[in-house]
Design an enzyme around this catalytic site. Structure first.
Site, PDB file in Angstrom:
ATOM      1  N   LEU A  18      24.039  37.318  27.339  1.00 53.05           N
ATOM      2  CA  LEU A  18      23.813  38.467  28.328  1.00 53.05           C
ATOM      3  C   LEU A  18      22.546  38.167  29.348  1.00 53.05           C
ATOM      4  CD1 LEU A  18      24.882  41.610  26.477  1.00 53.05           C
ATOM      5  CD2 LEU A  18      26.118  40.477  28.234  1.00 53.05           C
ATOM      6  N   GLY A  19      21.745  37.639  28.582  1.00 47.26           N
ATOM      7  CA  GLY A  19      20.299  37.383  29.102  1.00 47.26           C
ATOM      8  C   GLY A  19      19.389  36.714  28.107  1.00 47.26           C
TER       9      GLY A  19
ATOM     10  N   GLY B 191      15.075  36.028  27.247  1.00 43.66           N
ATOM     11  CA  GLY B 191      13.685  36.546  27.397  1.00 43.66           C
ATOM     12  C   GLY B 191      12.802  35.754  26.743  1.00 43.66           C
ATOM     13  N   GLY B 192      11.584  36.113  26.752  1.00 46.54           N
ATOM     14  CA  GLY B 192      10.279  35.015  26.322  1.00 46.54           C
ATOM     15  C   GLY B 192      10.529  34.930  24.778  1.00 46.54           C
TER      16      GLY B 192
ATOM     17  N   GLY C 196      13.723  35.042  23.131  1.00 46.92           N
ATOM     18  CA  GLY C 196      14.968  35.005  22.306  1.00 46.92           C
ATOM     19  C   GLY C 196      16.111  35.451  23.356  1.00 46.92           C
TER      20      GLY C 196
ATOM     21  N   VAL D  56      19.746  37.480  24.503  1.00 46.71           N
ATOM     22  CA  VAL D  56      20.599  38.919  24.061  1.00 46.71           C
ATOM     23  C   VAL D  56      22.062  38.602  24.212  1.00 46.71           C
ATOM     24  CG1 VAL D  56      21.096  41.182  24.820  1.00 46.71           C
ATOM     25  CG2 VAL D  56      18.594  40.039  25.104  1.00 46.71           C
TER      26      VAL D  56
ATOM     27  N   LYS E 163      20.030  41.643  20.557  1.00 43.67           N
ATOM     28  CA  LYS E 163      18.814  40.557  20.973  1.00 43.67           C
ATOM     29  C   LYS E 163      18.481  40.148  19.559  1.00 43.67           C
ATOM     30  CE  LYS E 163      14.185  41.155  22.689  1.00 43.67           C
ATOM     31  NZ  LYS E 163      13.125  42.211  23.131  1.00 43.67           N
TER      32      LYS E 163
ATOM     33  N   ASP F  45       5.272  45.767  30.564  1.00 49.85           N
ATOM     34  CA  ASP F  45       6.187  44.656  31.385  1.00 49.85           C
ATOM     35  C   ASP F  45       7.183  45.188  32.080  1.00 49.85           C
ATOM     36  OD1 ASP F  45       6.495  41.927  31.651  1.00 49.85           O
ATOM     37  OD2 ASP F  45       7.877  41.713  29.958  1.00 49.85           O
TER      38      ASP F  45
END
Length: 669
Positions: free
Chosen positions: A333-334, A336-337, A339, A341, A355, A455
């Site tokens: 799904l996405g 990030g810094g 790992g 998701v 996640k 953030d």
């Protein structure tokens, strides 16, 4: 005892019990509404909302049709305008009587088409629906319901001299017993000694609550009912519980609940046992305390290192591996810094987001584990409609997983400059701005401790089916002690969104989130990244400076996303731009709190004596130095545009990518 009574009376002054005509409901097939409410927030598409509401009511009715079922809930999420519904019947009813009360409530609430939430309460049941899921798990959540607890006293007083004392004794017993029953329900009667009169009483908490919430609610109910005495009847209504007493029978004598065993440990009538028993107990306490002290010393470090995992389910790693199809890239799904998701379908066919925290090589493990535990501690104890809900976690060796609420629409940035650019109208964009403000205000002021997210950015704001925002990714969040205006720490966040006092000097306060929120507003209105430069001008300004210059020259209309039609809302958009600029002011004291922002947004900007000044800006060279300093990267980074440097399993981009893509700079303090 006196102190407890004083506290109860203090609660009463805050709640303001109302007096009304007694409601004649001697027969359980009569359902007269006591209180009802229709929400003020209109659905996006009325037909979708009505279809989902009808579907939710139909499923609830099916569940209640089963014998002995008094509580049911359901949800319908098709085509947006989601509806979550709950019904709670009183346990003295037959199935037919419960269904009759439900049907009466549905008939009343069918008229509520101006808002996407509603509530109705009868003596026999209550029915509620809303467009958010929070109250499924926390019946104390009121949100759009728009009202608090209510006490209603009858207008007839008893003539019996012992009425007050006898009824108070019964209500006191019910107050103690109700939270201790398996279904949080008690029905009891008491005989008035001076007359041949019986008083009937019940108390009931919503079945999906917990003992602590039930106890607090019933204590409030008792305090309200006590002030009604010697009225011959009274009621207490709240989202979490209901209580009632009356001299008119409303359930059968054989439907009372035996509660004597539940009162023993709390009864003041239990005789005091002294002598040898007391001495033996004292000796046992000394021995047990010594043993516990030794055990505590041995396990102190282990306890300090373990996360507080209240409210979250510990999932089996293999189950989550299966649910994500072995963490297939098709389910991503996405990223990030720390790992990726994944979308996951659990065994019960429910959809969640998983996640996966990447540990990397050995030296990074401690920091990554800290990130994982930090997010679990924070999110598992925070519940708000505009904050992403943590459902559970899994920790097996280096496999660290968070199980989160699944949000099908994905992140806000996809709608601003991604594949769905231009699909959000102004009403939806404003709703997102307002929802994020409410979520941050909850973190800063309404939770029992102050939490700074650190953030806030468009990619960390998810949108549900109704385009309601949910703030996600609490890995960098920090507590702020109540006795400190700020804390000093290393910078951790995303360049372009981060306040200058924090990025340059490590000064962290809740106003850092306010600054980031202001930047997100500018992105929502302009449809551009905060790190984009104004390529139409020779100055190449970043988004904030570009917005400020247009404001100074009274040309804010040029700042608005070209895909956005604001012909009917231009003045409102101008006011929201001013609020965004106010959020980015320096010094920090000139920025509003998020609670102030929440009050500003619906009514337009109210600057008072404050005057907007040019924000402090972090220029291109400073941003590069901050990125290099916080990552330990040499100032002379590779010049090739696509070059990437791998460090601690986190992608670190060159200075051009850092500027244009808003890459995370994560250093955990």
């Amino acid at each position: 005892m006196m102190m407890a009574i004083l506290v109860m009376f203090l609660i009463l002054f805050l709640i303001n019990p109302a007096t009304s005509q007694p409601i004649n409901n001697t027969e359980n097939n009569i359902n007269t509404p006591i209180r009802s409410f229709c929400g003020r927030n209109p659905p996006i598409i009325l037909s979708n909302f009505i279809n989902n509401r009808n579907s939710t009511f139909t499923e609830i009715r099916r569940q209640i049709s089963s014998n002995g079922v008094y509580y049911a809930r359901s949800q319908s999420l098709s085509d947006g305008d989601s509806v979550f519904g709950v019904v709670q019947c009183r346990n003295y009813l037959s199935t037919a009587q419960c269904l009759a009360c439900l049907d009466a409530g549905v008939a009343e609430l069918d008229r509520c088409i101006t808002g996407n939430g509603a509530y109705i309460s009868f003596d026999n049941c209550f029915l509620r629906y809303a467009n958010y899921v929070d109250f499924f798990n926390n019946p104390d959540v009121v949100e759009d319901a728009g009202f608090g607890p209510l006490g209603i006293c009858g207008n007839q007083s008893a003539s019996e001299p012992t009425f007050r004392q006898d009824v108070d004794g019964m209500l006191s017993d019910i107050r103690v017993a109700t939270p201790k029953t398996s279904n949080y329900y008690v029905a009891s009667t008491t005989q008035i000694t001076s007359e041949n009169t019986t008083v009937f009483a019940i108390a009931q908490c919503v079945e999906n609550t917990n003992q602590g919430i039930c106890r607090n609610c019933i204590n409030m109910a008792y305090a309200n009912l006590y002030t009604c005495l010697p009225s011959t009847e009274a009621r207490f209504i709240s989202m979490g519980c209901f209580a009632r007493y009356s001299v008119t029978p409303f359930f059968s004598d054989n439907q009372t609940i035996y509660i004597t065993n539940l009162l023993k440990e709390d009864s003041s009538k239990v005789p005091v046992i002294a002598g040898a028993v007391g001495g033996a107990c004292f000796l046992i306490i000394i021995i047990v305390s010594w043993l516990l002290f030794r055990r505590w010393k041995k396990s102190k470090k282990a306890k300090e290192d373990s996360p507080e995992l209240e409210g979250a389910i510990n999932y089996n790693y293999k189950d989550l591996q299966l649910a994500t199809n072995n963490f297939s890239q098709e389910n991503v799904l996405g990223k990030g810094g720390f790992g990726e998701v994944f979308k996951a379908i659990l065994e019960d066919q429910s959809i969640v987001a998983v996640k996966r925290i990447e540990v990397g090589y050995e030296k990074a493990k401690a920091k990554v584990k800290e990130e994982f535990e930090n997010e679990v501690k924070l999110v598992s104890n925070v519940h708000h409609r505009n904050l992403l809900r943590l459902l559970g976690w899994s920790s097996e060796g280096s496999n660290l997983l968070l199980v989160l609420e699944y949000i099908p629409n994905g992140s806000l940035d996809r709608f601003l400059w991604g594949p769905r650019r231009g699909t959000l109208n102004w009403k939806q964009r404003y709703g997102i701005i307002y929802g994020v403000a409410r979520g941050l205000a909850h973190l800063h002021n309404e939770f029992h401790i102050k939490i700074i997210h650190r953030d806030i950015k468009s990619s960390n704001i998810l949108l549900d089916n109704d385009f309601q925002p949910k703030i996600a990714d609490f890995g960098l969040a920090r507590f702020q002690p109540e006795d400190k205006s700020h804390i000093s720490t290393k910078f951790a966040g995303t360049l372009g969104y981060t306040a200058p006092e924090y990025a340059l000097h490590g000064i962290l306060s809740e106003k850092v989130d306010t600054y980031s929120f202001g930047i997100v507003i500018l992105e929502i209105i302009s449809g551009r990244r905060c790190t984009d430069t104004n390529s139409d001008e020779p100055s190449m300004d970043y988004l904030l400076e570009h917005a400020w210059k247009l404001y100074e020259n009274k040309k804010q209309v040029k700042f608005i996303d070209e895909t956005l039609d604001v012909s009917k809302h231009e003045q409102h958009v101008m006011q929201i731009i001013e609020i965004a600029l106010l959020c980015t002011q320096s010094p920090v004291s000139t920025r509003p709190t998020m609670s102030e922002v929440v009050s500003m947004l619906p009514n337009g900007l109210s600057l008072g004596n404050r005057k907007l000044t040019r924000p402090t800006l972090i220029d291109h060279d400073r941003r590069i130095r901050i990125a290099s300093m916080n990552k330990g990267i040499h100032s002379e980074m590779p010049k090739e545009r696509d070059t990437k440097v791998q460090l601690q399993s986190v992608e670190v981009y060159d200075e051009v990518d850092v500027m244009e893509k808003g890459i995370n700079v994560d250093t955990h303090s």
